[in-house]
Design a protein around this motif. Structure first.
Motif, PDB file in Angstrom:
ATOM      1  N   MET A   1      -3.505  -0.484  -6.124  1.00  0.00           N
ATOM      2  CA  MET A   1      -3.453  -0.465  -4.679  1.00  0.00           C
ATOM      3  C   MET A   1      -3.781  -1.838  -4.100  1.00  0.00           C
ATOM      4  SD  MET A   1      -5.646   1.734  -2.008  1.00  0.00           S
ATOM      5  CE  MET A   1      -5.049   1.839  -0.365  1.00  0.00           C
ATOM      6  N   GLY A   2      -4.836  -2.480  -4.599  1.00  0.00           N
ATOM      7  CA  GLY A   2      -5.249  -3.767  -4.053  1.00  0.00           C
ATOM      8  C   GLY A   2      -4.190  -4.840  -4.171  1.00  0.00           C
ATOM      9  N   ALA A   3      -3.455  -4.853  -5.290  1.00  0.00           N
ATOM     10  CA  ALA A   3      -2.397  -5.857  -5.464  1.00  0.00           C
ATOM     11  C   ALA A   3      -1.256  -5.603  -4.475  1.00  0.00           C
ATOM     12  CB  ALA A   3      -1.882  -5.835  -6.894  1.00  0.00           C
ATOM     13  N   GLY A   4      -0.956  -4.344  -4.224  1.00  0.00           N
ATOM     14  CA  GLY A   4       0.080  -4.013  -3.244  1.00  0.00           C
ATOM     15  C   GLY A   4      -0.333  -4.398  -1.832  1.00  0.00           C
ATOM     16  N   VAL A   5      -1.591  -4.178  -1.495  1.00  0.00           N
ATOM     17  CA  VAL A   5      -2.086  -4.568  -0.180  1.00  0.00           C
ATOM     18  C   VAL A   5      -2.052  -6.093  -0.062  1.00  0.00           C
ATOM     19  CG1 VAL A   5      -4.084  -4.564   1.368  1.00  0.00           C
ATOM     20  CG2 VAL A   5      -3.494  -2.491   0.099  1.00  0.00           C
ATOM     21  N   ALA A   6      -2.411  -6.785  -1.143  1.00  0.00           N
ATOM     22  CA  ALA A   6      -2.351  -8.253  -1.136  1.00  0.00           C
ATOM     23  C   ALA A   6      -0.925  -8.727  -0.865  1.00  0.00           C
ATOM     24  CB  ALA A   6      -2.865  -8.807  -2.463  1.00  0.00           C
ATOM     25  N   THR A   7       0.035  -8.147  -1.569  1.00  0.00           N
ATOM     26  CA  THR A   7       1.440  -8.508  -1.362  1.00  0.00           C
ATOM     27  C   THR A   7       1.855  -8.241   0.076  1.00  0.00           C
ATOM     28  OG1 THR A   7       2.085  -8.132  -3.661  1.00  0.00           O
ATOM     29  CG2 THR A   7       3.813  -7.902  -2.012  1.00  0.00           C
ATOM     30  N   ASP A   8       1.528  -7.067   0.572  1.00  0.00           N
ATOM     31  CA  ASP A   8       1.938  -6.710   1.931  1.00  0.00           C
ATOM     32  C   ASP A   8       1.268  -7.589   2.981  1.00  0.00           C
ATOM     33  OD1 ASP A   8       3.531  -4.779   0.801  1.00  0.00           O
ATOM     34  OD2 ASP A   8       2.250  -3.094   1.382  1.00  0.00           O
ATOM     35  N   LEU A   9      -0.009  -7.930   2.774  1.00  0.00           N
ATOM     36  CA  LEU A   9      -0.690  -8.796   3.730  1.00  0.00           C
ATOM     37  C   LEU A   9      -0.050 -10.181   3.751  1.00  0.00           C
ATOM     38  CD1 LEU A   9      -2.960  -9.282   5.773  1.00  0.00           C
ATOM     39  CD2 LEU A   9      -4.374 -10.050   3.845  1.00  0.00           C
ATOM     40  N   VAL A  10       0.175 -10.746   2.589  1.00  0.00           N
ATOM     41  CA  VAL A  10       0.790 -12.081   2.508  1.00  0.00           C
ATOM     42  C   VAL A  10       2.144 -12.084   3.200  1.00  0.00           C
ATOM     43  CG1 VAL A  10       1.839 -13.699   0.865  1.00  0.00           C
ATOM     44  CG2 VAL A  10      -0.472 -12.853   0.480  1.00  0.00           C
ATOM     45  N   ASN A  11       2.879 -11.013   3.060  1.00  0.00           N
ATOM     46  CA  ASN A  11       4.230 -10.969   3.612  1.00  0.00           C
ATOM     47  C   ASN A  11       4.284 -10.568   5.087  1.00  0.00           C
ATOM     48  OD1 ASN A  11       5.490 -11.979   1.318  1.00  0.00           O
ATOM     49  ND2 ASN A  11       5.366  -9.981   0.349  1.00  0.00           N
ATOM     50  N   THR A  12       3.113 -10.531   5.753  1.00  0.00           N
ATOM     51  CA  THR A  12       3.086 -10.371   7.212  1.00  0.00           C
ATOM     52  C   THR A  12       3.111 -11.726   7.908  1.00  0.00           C
ATOM     53  OG1 THR A  12       0.659 -10.416   7.369  1.00  0.00           O
ATOM     54  CG2 THR A  12       1.719  -8.233   7.081  1.00  0.00           C
ATOM     55  N   SER A  13       3.041 -12.773   7.136  1.00  0.00           N
ATOM     56  CA  SER A  13       2.910 -14.135   7.663  1.00  0.00           C
ATOM     57  C   SER A  13       4.209 -14.659   8.271  1.00  0.00           C
ATOM     58  CB  SER A  13       2.487 -15.057   6.516  1.00  0.00           C
ATOM     59  OG  SER A  13       2.565 -16.405   6.901  1.00  0.00           O
ATOM     60  N   PRO A  14       4.097 -15.477   9.332  1.00  0.00           N
ATOM     61  CA  PRO A  14       5.299 -16.115   9.868  1.00  0.00           C
ATOM     62  C   PRO A  14       5.914 -17.091   8.858  1.00  0.00           C
ATOM     63  CG  PRO A  14       3.334 -16.956  10.952  1.00  0.00           C
ATOM     64  CD  PRO A  14       2.904 -15.823  10.078  1.00  0.00           C
TER      65      PRO A  14
ATOM     66  N   ASP B   1      -1.366   2.031   8.092  1.00  0.00           N
ATOM     67  CA  ASP B   1      -0.179   2.158   7.241  1.00  0.00           C
ATOM     68  C   ASP B   1      -0.528   2.140   5.758  1.00  0.00           C
ATOM     69  OD1 ASP B   1       1.366   2.250   9.515  1.00  0.00           O
ATOM     70  OD2 ASP B   1       2.128   0.188   9.323  1.00  0.00           O
ATOM     71  N   HIS B   2      -1.615   1.465   5.410  1.00  0.00           N
ATOM     72  CA  HIS B   2      -2.036   1.360   4.013  1.00  0.00           C
ATOM     73  C   HIS B   2      -3.161   2.340   3.673  1.00  0.00           C
ATOM     74  CE1 HIS B   2       0.312  -2.285   4.508  1.00  0.00           C
ATOM     75  NE2 HIS B   2       0.488  -2.222   3.206  1.00  0.00           N
ATOM     76  N   ASP B   3      -3.453   3.242   4.598  1.00  0.00           N
ATOM     77  CA  ASP B   3      -4.481   4.259   4.427  1.00  0.00           C
ATOM     78  C   ASP B   3      -5.821   3.637   4.041  1.00  0.00           C
ATOM     79  OD1 ASP B   3      -5.381   6.892   4.564  1.00  0.00           O
ATOM     80  OD2 ASP B   3      -4.985   7.281   2.442  1.00  0.00           O
ATOM     81  N   LEU B   4      -6.157   2.542   4.705  1.00  0.00           N
ATOM     82  CA  LEU B   4      -7.420   1.851   4.455  1.00  0.00           C
ATOM     83  C   LEU B   4      -8.411   2.216   5.551  1.00  0.00           C
ATOM     84  CD1 LEU B   4      -6.065  -1.679   3.477  1.00  0.00           C
ATOM     85  CD2 LEU B   4      -6.861   0.144   1.949  1.00  0.00           C
ATOM     86  N   HIS B   5      -9.621   2.525   5.136  1.00  0.00           N
ATOM     87  CA  HIS B   5     -10.676   2.919   6.061  1.00  0.00           C
ATOM     88  C   HIS B   5     -11.929   2.110   5.753  1.00  0.00           C
ATOM     89  CE1 HIS B   5      -8.039   6.271   6.996  1.00  0.00           C
ATOM     90  NE2 HIS B   5      -7.913   6.442   5.694  1.00  0.00           N
ATOM     91  N   PRO B   6     -11.911   0.820   6.083  1.00  0.00           N
ATOM     92  CA  PRO B   6     -13.041  -0.036   5.735  1.00  0.00           C
ATOM     93  C   PRO B   6     -14.307   0.343   6.493  1.00  0.00           C
ATOM     94  CG  PRO B   6     -11.406  -1.248   6.999  1.00  0.00           C
ATOM     95  CD  PRO B   6     -10.846   0.102   6.746  1.00  0.00           C
ATOM     96  N   ASP B   7     -15.438   0.161   5.826  1.00  0.00           N
ATOM     97  CA  ASP B   7     -16.728   0.450   6.453  1.00  0.00           C
ATOM     98  C   ASP B   7     -16.948  -0.394   7.699  1.00  0.00           C
ATOM     99  OD1 ASP B   7     -17.301   2.331   4.501  1.00  0.00           O
ATOM    100  OD2 ASP B   7     -18.441   0.927   3.264  1.00  0.00           O
ATOM    101  N   ALA B   8     -16.390  -1.589   7.729  1.00  0.00           N
ATOM    102  CA  ALA B   8     -16.541  -2.468   8.896  1.00  0.00           C
ATOM    103  C   ALA B   8     -15.942  -1.843  10.154  1.00  0.00           C
ATOM    104  CB  ALA B   8     -15.898  -3.829   8.630  1.00  0.00           C
TER     105      ALA B   8
END
Length: 187
Positions: free
Chosen positions: A1-14, A35-42
Motif C-alpha cells: 500500500m505504501g509504495a502505491g501511495v508514494a507513486t500516486d503522491l508523486v504523480n500529483t505533481s505539476p 481516495d486512498h482510504d488513509l485515516h492519519p492520526d494527525a
C-alpha cells in the motif's frame, strides 16, 4: 500500500501532470487521503488538512520523487529508512481481518500529517525493495512524461506512471498512426 501511495503522491505533481498540481489546496489533499482510504492520526477528531499540512506534503512529494528516481539500491534503502525515521516508532505485529500476522509501523502520536505519510511510504518502499527489488522503481515510458512509479504488479510489466492517462494516451496515438498508415484517416 505504501509504495502505491508514494507513486500516486508523486504523480500529483505539476512536474508530471501537464494540467497542473492535483493537490492545489487542503481540500484536494483531504480528497487524496480519502481516495486512498488513509485515516492519519494527525487528522483525528474530524480535523481537516491545513495549508501548512499541504505545504509539508508538497515537500514530502519532492523527497519521495527523488527516492523513486534514485538509481542506487542502497541509496533507495537509506532514503526510505530516513522517511520511516521521521516519525516511526518501530515495527509491531497485528492480526488482520483473516487472522494473519501483519507488520505495522506506527507513527508518533504527535507526528504531523506529512511525517505520518512519510512513515507509510518509507515502509512500503523498503518492502518493495525487499520483496520485489529495486528494479521495480521505474520511469514512465510515455513520451514526454516525467512520471516515476513503483511497479508492485505481480507480473512486473507496468510501463506507465498512470496507465489510465499515459497508457491511454499512447494507445490513442498508436490507433491514430495505424489509421493514417491504412489510409482511413481520422474519423
Amino acid at each position: 500500500m505504501g509504495a502505491g501511495v508514494a507513486t500516486d503522491l508523486v504523480n500529483t505533481s505539476p512536474r508530471v501532470r501537464s494540467a497542473g498540481d492535483v493537490l492545489p489546496d487542503p481540500a484536494a489533499l483531504a480528497a487524496f487521503l480519502t481516495d486512498h482510504d488513509l485515516h492519519p492520526d494527525a487528522l483525528a477528531d474530524e480535523r481537516r488538512p491545513t495549508q501548512r499540512d499541504l505545504e509539508q506534503v508538497h515537500t514530502l512529494r519532492q523527497e519521495v520523487h527523488a527516492v523513486l528516481e534514485t538509481t542506487d539500491e542502497q541509496d533507495v534503502v537509506d532514503a526510505a529508512a530516513a522517511l520511516v525515521s521521521r516519525a516511526g516508532t518501530g515495527p509491531s505485529l497485528f492480526r488482520d481481518d483473516e487472522g494473519r500476522w501483519q507488520w505495522f509501523v506506527a507513527a508518533r502520536p504527535d507526528a504531523p500529517l506529512a511525517d505520518e505519510l512519510a512513515v507509510l511510504m518509507g515502509v512500503g518502499l523498503l518492502g518493495t525493495v525487499r520483496t520485489l527489488s529495486h528494479d521495480r522503481f521505474r520511469h514512465c515510458t510515455a513520451e514526454g512524461c516525467q512520471g516515476v512509479f513503483v511497479d508492485t504488479s505481480k507480473a512486473g510489466r507496468r510501463r506507465y506512471c498512470m496507465p489510465e492517462v499515459c497508457g491511454n494516451r499512447r494507445n490513442v496515438a498508436n490507433y491514430r498512426a495505424r489509421r493514417t498508415r491504412s489510409g482511413t484517416g481520422a474519423p
